[in-house]
Motif scaffolding. Structure first.
Motif, mmCIF file in Angstrom:
data_model
loop_
_atom_site.group_PDB
_atom_site.id
_atom_site.type_symbol
_atom_site.label_atom_id
_atom_site.label_comp_id
_atom_site.label_asym_id
_atom_site.label_seq_id
_atom_site.Cartn_x
_atom_site.Cartn_y
_atom_site.Cartn_z
ATOM 1 N N THR A 1 0.726 -1.297 -0.073
ATOM 2 C CA THR A 1 0.110 0.041 0.050
ATOM 3 C C THR A 1 0.924 1.329 0.027
ATOM 4 O O THR A 1 0.572 2.209 -0.941
ATOM 5 C CB THR A 1 -0.731 0.005 1.222
ATOM 6 N N ARG A 2 2.079 1.273 0.805
ATOM 7 C CA ARG A 2 2.856 2.392 0.720
ATOM 8 C C ARG A 2 3.439 2.709 -0.551
ATOM 9 O O ARG A 2 3.403 3.764 -0.704
ATOM 10 C CB ARG A 2 3.779 2.125 2.204
ATOM 11 N N ALA A 3 4.114 1.643 -1.030
ATOM 12 C CA ALA A 3 4.629 1.720 -2.293
ATOM 13 C C ALA A 3 3.845 2.284 -3.333
ATOM 14 O O ALA A 3 4.300 3.268 -4.120
ATOM 15 C CB ALA A 3 5.470 0.507 -2.722
ATOM 16 N N TYR A 4 2.644 1.765 -3.262
ATOM 17 C CA TYR A 4 1.669 2.336 -4.245
ATOM 18 C C TYR A 4 1.463 3.733 -4.177
ATOM 19 O O TYR A 4 1.339 4.437 -5.091
ATOM 20 C CB TYR A 4 0.492 1.191 -4.167
ATOM 21 N N LEU A 5 1.008 4.133 -3.069
ATOM 22 C CA LEU A 5 0.523 5.301 -2.622
ATOM 23 C C LEU A 5 1.570 6.545 -2.842
ATOM 24 O O LEU A 5 1.337 7.480 -3.075
ATOM 25 C CB LEU A 5 0.004 5.453 -1.186
ATOM 26 N N GLN A 6 2.897 6.075 -2.344
ATOM 27 C CA GLN A 6 3.875 7.227 -2.562
ATOM 28 C C GLN A 6 4.321 7.358 -3.841
ATOM 29 O O GLN A 6 4.732 8.473 -4.286
ATOM 30 C CB GLN A 6 5.232 6.422 -1.831
ATOM 31 N N ALA A 7 4.020 6.462 -4.701
ATOM 32 C CA ALA A 7 4.367 6.549 -6.257
ATOM 33 C C ALA A 7 3.346 7.271 -6.883
ATOM 34 O O ALA A 7 3.660 7.993 -8.151
ATOM 35 C CB ALA A 7 4.847 5.244 -6.837
ATOM 36 N N HIS A 8 1.959 7.142 -6.591
ATOM 37 C CA HIS A 8 0.983 7.558 -7.367
ATOM 38 C C HIS A 8 0.833 9.178 -7.051
ATOM 39 O O HIS A 8 1.420 9.592 -6.107
ATOM 40 C CB HIS A 8 -0.372 6.808 -6.518
ATOM 41 N N ASP A 9 0.264 9.797 -8.232
ATOM 42 C CA ASP A 9 0.170 11.255 -8.320
ATOM 43 C C ASP A 9 -0.909 11.761 -7.284
ATOM 44 O O ASP A 9 -0.844 13.124 -7.291
ATOM 45 C CB ASP A 9 0.090 11.566 -9.684
ATOM 46 N N GLY A 10 -1.886 10.794 -6.947
ATOM 47 C CA GLY A 10 -2.631 11.274 -5.851
ATOM 48 C C GLY A 10 -4.192 11.399 -6.489
ATOM 49 O O GLY A 10 -5.252 11.858 -5.923
ATOM 50 N N GLU A 11 -4.474 11.364 -7.833
ATOM 51 C CA GLU A 11 -5.473 11.518 -8.596
ATOM 52 C C GLU A 11 -6.130 9.900 -8.871
ATOM 53 O O GLU A 11 -5.829 9.364 -9.893
ATOM 54 C CB GLU A 11 -5.506 12.069 -9.970
ATOM 55 N N PHE A 12 -6.745 9.685 -7.838
ATOM 56 C CA PHE A 12 -7.237 8.256 -7.781
ATOM 57 C C PHE A 12 -8.413 7.951 -8.626
ATOM 58 O O PHE A 12 -9.325 8.730 -8.368
ATOM 59 C CB PHE A 12 -7.306 7.739 -6.179
ATOM 60 N N ASP A 13 -8.654 6.771 -9.220
ATOM 61 C CA ASP A 13 -9.660 6.463 -10.040
ATOM 62 C C ASP A 13 -10.813 6.016 -9.010
ATOM 63 O O ASP A 13 -10.492 5.511 -7.945
ATOM 64 C CB ASP A 13 -9.495 5.341 -10.973
ATOM 65 N N GLU A 14 -12.292 6.406 -9.195
ATOM 66 C CA GLU A 14 -13.293 6.181 -8.283
ATOM 67 C C GLU A 14 -13.580 4.629 -8.436
ATOM 68 O O GLU A 14 -13.714 4.143 -9.573
ATOM 69 C CB GLU A 14 -14.428 6.967 -8.823
ATOM 70 N N ASN A 15 -13.326 4.104 -7.373
ATOM 71 C CA ASN A 15 -14.004 2.652 -7.284
ATOM 72 C C ASN A 15 -13.642 1.904 -8.361
ATOM 73 O O ASN A 15 -14.510 1.404 -9.083
ATOM 74 C CB ASN A 15 -15.487 2.625 -6.939
ATOM 75 N N PRO A 16 -12.451 1.400 -8.673
ATOM 76 C CA PRO A 16 -12.025 0.436 -9.770
ATOM 77 C C PRO A 16 -12.754 -0.607 -10.089
ATOM 78 O O PRO A 16 -13.286 -1.366 -9.030
ATOM 79 C CB PRO A 16 -10.460 0.138 -9.480
ATOM 80 N N ALA A 17 -13.220 -0.793 -11.487
ATOM 81 C CA ALA A 17 -14.431 -1.777 -11.454
ATOM 82 C C ALA A 17 -13.798 -3.272 -11.257
ATOM 83 O O ALA A 17 -14.680 -4.078 -10.635
ATOM 84 C CB ALA A 17 -14.543 -1.793 -13.177
ATOM 85 N N HIS A 18 -12.748 -3.642 -11.288
ATOM 86 C CA HIS A 18 -12.382 -5.167 -10.768
ATOM 87 C C HIS A 18 -12.748 -5.443 -9.211
ATOM 88 O O HIS A 18 -12.929 -6.278 -8.973
ATOM 89 C CB HIS A 18 -10.927 -5.498 -11.430
ATOM 90 N N GLU A 19 -11.917 -4.507 -8.509
ATOM 91 C CA GLU A 19 -12.181 -4.498 -6.978
ATOM 92 C C GLU A 19 -13.622 -4.353 -6.513
ATOM 93 O O GLU A 19 -14.181 -5.341 -5.795
ATOM 94 C CB GLU A 19 -11.343 -3.402 -6.428
ATOM 95 N N LEU A 20 -14.270 -3.633 -7.278
ATOM 96 C CA LEU A 20 -15.658 -3.209 -7.078
ATOM 97 C C LEU A 20 -16.538 -4.846 -7.404
ATOM 98 O O LEU A 20 -17.391 -5.140 -6.745
ATOM 99 C CB LEU A 20 -16.376 -2.055 -7.609
#
Lengths: 369, 369
Positions: free
Chosen positions: B61-80
């Motif tokens: 989670t940390r590696a992903y969030l630190q690298a991300h620009d912070g504009e997160f997609d809403e409710n990604p379809a595969h996880e939903l």
């Protein structure tokens, strides 16, 4: 973090899976593949892809299957929905014990896999890539120290893939133009039809219809196989050692077989279904970063100076649009060493002799044998 | 396998989640919770449920969030899609470092969580249960040896849940009949309205609208809070130590606050949104298998002779059908010790004094104070 782990993640995400912003990615993480998973997560974050990590464990699979009564539900809806909505499916192998599921019966294994055929087919419709994180258990399986195994694995994975893709394109052209392949080696004299089939330049990228990292092979879907073949590269299949498998083909089907070791495993595979008696793949290894057998099919079948054949299912990528190739619940690769006293012919012309292709230095154009 | 691990799995699958044949189960496995996951897989196999394991890792989670620009997609379809098709969602916590995400900014954390609100709400619509596998990092957080921590955790988890549910039903009846609660203790004199609200008998089972294992608390959703409260049980919130938080309420809202340690974390929480200034939960701990604070909210808030209050989101289970309670992106529990010099009143009647309920032996019916 070891810089090679980060490079591995970059090759996987960028070269292999071609991940883009907004892609929905499933990352299937083996129990001991955590470090690579962290590096991949970082790269996916940079790309702005959406990450869902699943957990792959032979011990969990074994515990579940051993306890289950064997009447498996068909394609459970939650798992199917996940893969239906995935753009990319990255599988990072790497457990603690490569024999973790050795005591699962083949009936149970097959019943479980058959019940999930739609899930599997849907996953194969994504930009899927399988790789492994070098673990201690893989080092052990390879009879290598951990450190030496890491060197080995990264030599195979961190290649100049574009340059290898160019070289493999030459072999692909030969196979696409050809009608019949003949493989001659110690204990082997086999002919296969390949006309109407398209070879895949397996350059470890979905852009090449190639789904393994490392890759480095050219493969096609043969048919009408005749003759005999000896697979002299030792392997572990379903947790059992298999050595010197010999298959005899007539009109495309296995008519006789034996093995110095693991003959029961071969028998099980061949008895799975009709398609398991026929070949689904002819593959020619071209990754010279792989310099030894490590009892891991992902690496062994890509090794330079080897050829492999798979019993069972053919890949759609080798077939004309809409045509169905050999169908089977299994796809089991077997490997033969062609570095000595061997030749590979396409329509009577030798394109590889003793492991050297005819465009390589060292190719013997006028051999005594 | 330690027999307690197998018993833990049985309580989780059978008592807590009421898993049945054909249920589609998501099993979210913490990095160090492998052993419990294997036991749960075995139990799910016995039940004929369908298992998909996901991987929970603070480092990923940390590696992903630190690298991300912070504009997160809403409710990604595969996880939903995965949670939409799940009947049961079992979360097995247990990492290697409870501070693995300590350097993720609260803005990033909140942006990520906000973008996944529908996924979260859908998950909360399944038969979800959260538990933890006792790990070395949790032992460390509790200032305990690994072996002593295992004893502690299993004492809390492997209880006679039916018998505890019966006892908790008595407190639930008091709260359901009452209109106002008053809590008096050292540094605390707080009144809350509870009329129109339904208390939950949190007996560690979805059959009781209870989703934590261990549980052992009775909770409701208070409103119109007035007065002040001192939370004297030390905690770690978002990776930071928090001690002696003091909140002052007027007409339901926090109007003043301070803390001996971690005041910045409390400030962040309170500033999240309007709902974060109001209470979403009043909970009364009744699990006497929990005999000490271990800096883990899953255990601490259930401890006998404690009361906790949560800033933020209220649970639907406490509200009349269709009514919306306090809404917020956060739900943060804070705990106070009521074992000494304290009393809990419902409509002026003392129902607990110095940790003893009035139906318990040792309850002091005519105290001097």
């Amino acid at each position: 973090m070891d810089e090679r782990v980060r490079e591995h993640a970059e090759v996987l995400v960028d070269w292999s899976a071609r991940v883009e912003t907004g892609d929905n990615v499933v990352l299937a993480v083996g129990v001991d593949a955590h470090e690579l998973a962290v590096a991949v997560a970082e790269r996916l974050g940079e790309r702005g892809a959406n990450l869902l990590a699943t957990y792959s464990s032979g011990e969990i699979t074994r515990a579940y299957l051993q306890a289950h009564d064997g009447e498996f539900d068909e394609n459970p809806a939650h798992e199917l929905a996940l893969v239906e909505h995935a753009d990319v499916y990255l599988s990072i192998g790497g457990g603690r014990n490569t024999s973790a599921t050795a005591d699962i019966s083949s009936e149970t294994r097959q019943a479980y896999n058959s019940a999930r055929a739609t899930i599997r087919d849907t996953r194969l419709g994504t930009r899927w890539v399988s790789t492994v994180h070098p673990t201690r258990s893989l080092a052990q399986q390879a009879n290598m120290s951990y450190e030496a195994y890491q060197e080995f694995a990264y030599d195979a994975i961190l290649r100049d893939w574009e340059s290898l893709a160019d070289e493999m394109a030459r072999l692909k052209a030969e196979l696409d133009d050809g009608s019949e392949v003949r493989l001659v080696s110690s204990g082997t004299d086999l002919t296969m039809r390949i006309d109407g089939r398209t070879a895949v330049n397996s350059a470890a990228s979905v852009a090449y219809d190639s789904h393994n990292l490392p890759s480095g092979e050219v493969f096609t879907a043969p048919y009408a196989t005749d003759g005999e073949v000896l697979f002299d590269v030792p392997m572990t299949i379903h947790g059992e050692s298999v050595r010197n498998v010999r298959l005899e083909f007539d009109a495309g089907e296995v008519v006789e077989y034996d093995a110095e070791q693991g003959e029961d495993v071969i028998a099980e595979i061949i008895d799975t279904d009709d398609g398991a008696r026929r070949l689904g793949e002819l593959g020619i290894g071209m990754n010279r970063g792989i310099d030894r057998y490590t009892d891991n099919i992902l690496f062994d079948e890509k090794m330079g100076e080897t050829v492999h054949l798979a019993l069972g299912r053919a890949y759609d990528a080798n077939l004309p649009e809409g045509e169905t190739g050999n169908e089977s619940a299994v796809h089991v690769d077997l490997i033969t060493d062609v570095s000595e006293a061997s030749r590979l012919e396409v329509d009577g012309e030798v394109i590889q002799r003793n492991g050297q292709f005819r465009w390589e230095e060292g190719f013997d154009a006028s051999p005594t044998q």
